[in-house]
Design a protein around this motif. Structure first.
Motif, PDB file in Angstrom:
ATOM      1  N   THR A 140       0.853  -1.189   0.000  1.00 20.49           N
ATOM      2  CA  THR A 140       0.000   0.000   0.000  1.00 20.49           C
ATOM      3  C   THR A 140       0.888   1.239   0.000  1.00 20.49           C
ATOM      4  O   THR A 140       2.092   1.142   0.252  1.00 20.49           O
ATOM      5  CB  THR A 140      -0.905   0.049   1.250  1.00 20.49           C
ATOM      6  N   ASN A 141       0.294   2.380  -0.283  1.00 17.30           N
ATOM      7  CA  ASN A 141       1.053   3.634  -0.197  1.00 17.30           C
ATOM      8  C   ASN A 141       0.506   4.480   0.960  1.00 17.30           C
ATOM      9  O   ASN A 141      -0.558   4.194   1.508  1.00 17.30           O
ATOM     10  CB  ASN A 141       0.997   4.398  -1.522  1.00 17.30           C
ATOM     11  N   PRO A 142       1.227   5.532   1.372  1.00 20.57           N
ATOM     12  CA  PRO A 142       0.785   6.350   2.510  1.00 20.57           C
ATOM     13  C   PRO A 142      -0.621   6.923   2.348  1.00 20.57           C
ATOM     14  O   PRO A 142      -1.365   7.027   3.329  1.00 20.57           O
ATOM     15  CB  PRO A 142       1.840   7.452   2.567  1.00 20.57           C
ATOM     16  N   ALA A 143      -0.983   7.312   1.121  1.00 22.79           N
ATOM     17  CA  ALA A 143      -2.321   7.884   0.900  1.00 22.79           C
ATOM     18  C   ALA A 143      -3.409   6.857   1.228  1.00 22.79           C
ATOM     19  O   ALA A 143      -4.455   7.201   1.795  1.00 22.79           O
ATOM     20  CB  ALA A 143      -2.462   8.364  -0.546  1.00 22.79           C
ATOM     21  N   GLY A 158      -7.154   4.782   7.627  1.00 22.57           N
ATOM     22  CA  GLY A 158      -6.783   4.846   9.034  1.00 22.57           C
ATOM     23  C   GLY A 158      -6.131   3.566   9.525  1.00 22.57           C
ATOM     24  O   GLY A 158      -6.269   3.197  10.697  1.00 22.57           O
ATOM     25  N   ARG A 159      -5.417   2.866   8.633  1.00 27.10           N
ATOM     26  CA  ARG A 159      -4.744   1.620   8.994  1.00 27.10           C
ATOM     27  C   ARG A 159      -3.279   1.684   8.564  1.00 27.10           C
ATOM     28  O   ARG A 159      -2.950   2.322   7.566  1.00 27.10           O
ATOM     29  CB  ARG A 159      -5.404   0.413   8.310  1.00 27.10           C
ATOM     30  N   SER A 160      -2.418   0.993   9.296  1.00 30.96           N
ATOM     31  CA  SER A 160      -1.007   0.928   8.940  1.00 30.96           C
ATOM     32  C   SER A 160      -0.803  -0.092   7.824  1.00 30.96           C
ATOM     33  O   SER A 160      -1.686  -0.908   7.526  1.00 30.96           O
ATOM     34  CB  SER A 160      -0.171   0.524  10.159  1.00 30.96           C
ATOM     35  N   GLU A 178      -1.203  -3.589   9.116  1.00 30.50           N
ATOM     36  CA  GLU A 178      -2.601  -3.984   9.302  1.00 30.50           C
ATOM     37  C   GLU A 178      -3.255  -4.323   7.965  1.00 30.50           C
ATOM     38  O   GLU A 178      -3.989  -5.307   7.850  1.00 30.50           O
ATOM     39  CB  GLU A 178      -3.373  -2.858   9.986  1.00 30.50           C
ATOM     40  N   LEU A 179      -2.966  -3.515   6.957  1.00 35.96           N
ATOM     41  CA  LEU A 179      -3.565  -3.759   5.645  1.00 35.96           C
ATOM     42  C   LEU A 179      -3.027  -5.034   5.010  1.00 35.96           C
ATOM     43  O   LEU A 179      -3.741  -5.707   4.254  1.00 35.96           O
ATOM     44  CB  LEU A 179      -3.311  -2.564   4.719  1.00 35.96           C
TER      45      LEU A 179
END
Length: 351
Positions: free
Chosen positions: A160-163, A169-171, A174-175
């Motif tokens: 994933t990317n920061p956006a 609302g997950r790190s 977590e994702l």
């Protein structure tokens, strides 16, 4: 033939000169001839050759493998090992430096040339790949839209990317434990159908979906997907655009439309009420006129004349109400005067 600069690290002076001659004949530029690992590290940092031919067994405290470790830590100069030894332990040590070639002495000039050309080509490809990965990584980090990389078979989230992390609302950790289906609030079946379509289309817009955030709230998103090869595996690249602001703008637009509609209705009612009041006044004028004529024709002191007089008063009061309505609508100027409430009550007693 390109004039690639080559650093030769060989502690046997005769072999070093033979290698230099062979390279020069092939059109290469030999930047230096050095005989120790320490000198090789120094020259690599100063000269920055395009390639290093490194003898593994060297005079001095540092052998070729250790020297290659030092060079690799600070530069990406490709190294080809030259050695007369090929035992397993030596090869295992050499592999840790990720060399671009390995030549056993003695070797032919054409073998040396072929190995150098392959190493230079491989290094160029690796550099281009590294630059491409850096551009991709920068795009992932800086992208305003959320990005998900999914395993094509399981829809498991790989990256994933920061956006995306901020949106949900997950790190990233977590994702990585979730799949795309876990994020969808509804229409999961439709999403799976869309994903299956990618097998044929490879690029498509999946459309609007609702994602679940960590705090239990939901967010409207627009999804575009593409089937790509990533780390030699089929992967879905999912672009996720936050529609929160768009939805808010649409709701505000609808609210304003409703407000303008109500304003237009009020203006229409204003005009209609004014027209009714004017028409009412006109009709009251007719009623008052006929009452006056009837009172004139009656004999003085007649009981009917008293009743008509009360009707005349009521007509005047009705006319005043009509005038007040026009004043309220802003169609006639208002006036201020003292009011006797008792008198007003007396006016209404007959009614």
């Amino acid at each position: 033939m390109a004039n690639e600069r080559i650093l030769v690290v060989e502690d046997n002076a005769v072999i070093a000169e033979n290698i230099k001659m062979a390279l020069t004949d092939r059109g290469y530029s030999v930047s230096s001839l050095v005989s120790s690992g320490e000198k090789a590290i120094e020259c690599a940092g100063v000269v920055r050759p395009d390639l290093i031919l490194m003898d593994i067994r060297l005079a001095g405290e540092i052998d070729g493998v250790e020297a290659a470790h030092h060079i690799r830590a600070s530069t990406d100069i490709p190294v080809i090992y030259l050695t007369a030894y090929a035992d397993e332990e030596l090869l295992a040590r050499a592999k840790t430096t990720e060399p671009y070639g390995y030549l056993l002495k003695p070797f032919l000039d054409k073998e040396l040339h072929a190995t150098i050309q392959i190493a230079l080509y491989k290094h160029r490809m690796n550099r281009q790949l590294s630059e491409s990965e850096n551009r991709y990584r920068a795009m992932m980090i800086q992208a305003a839209d959320g990005i998900l990389l999914l395993d094509a078979a399981t829809l498991q989230i790989l990256e994933t990317n920061p956006a995306m992390e901020k949106l949900l609302g997950r790190s990233s950790d977590e994702l990585s434990q979730l799949s795309l289906v876990d994020l969808i609030f509804r229409n999961k079946e439709q999403l799976e159908l869309d994903i299956n379509c990618l097998q044929g289309e490879r690029v498509c817009r999946l459309g609007e979906r609702i994602f679940c955030k960590k705090d239990g709230l939901t967010v409207h998103v627009d999804i575009n997907a593409a089937l790509i090869s990533y780390n030699a595996h089929e992967t879905y690249s999912i672009m996720v655009r936050d529609l929160t602001e768009l939805k808010r703008a649409e709701e505000e637009h609808l609210r304003l439309q409703h407000w303008f509609s109500q304003v237009n209705k009020a203006e229409s009612l204003n005009r209609m009420a004014g027209a009714i009041a004017h028409h009412f006044n006109n009709q009251l004028g007719v009623v008052s006129g006929y009452l006056e004529l009837a009172m004139i024709d009656l004999p003085s002191g007649s009981k009917v004349q008293a009743s008509l007089a009360e009707a005349m008063k009521a007509s005047h009061r009705a006319s005043e109400v009509s005038t007040l309505m026009l004043t309220y609508l802003g169609q006639t100027p208002g006036k201020r005067e003292q009011l006797d409430l008792s008198e007003v009550c007396r006016w209404h007693l007959p009614m």
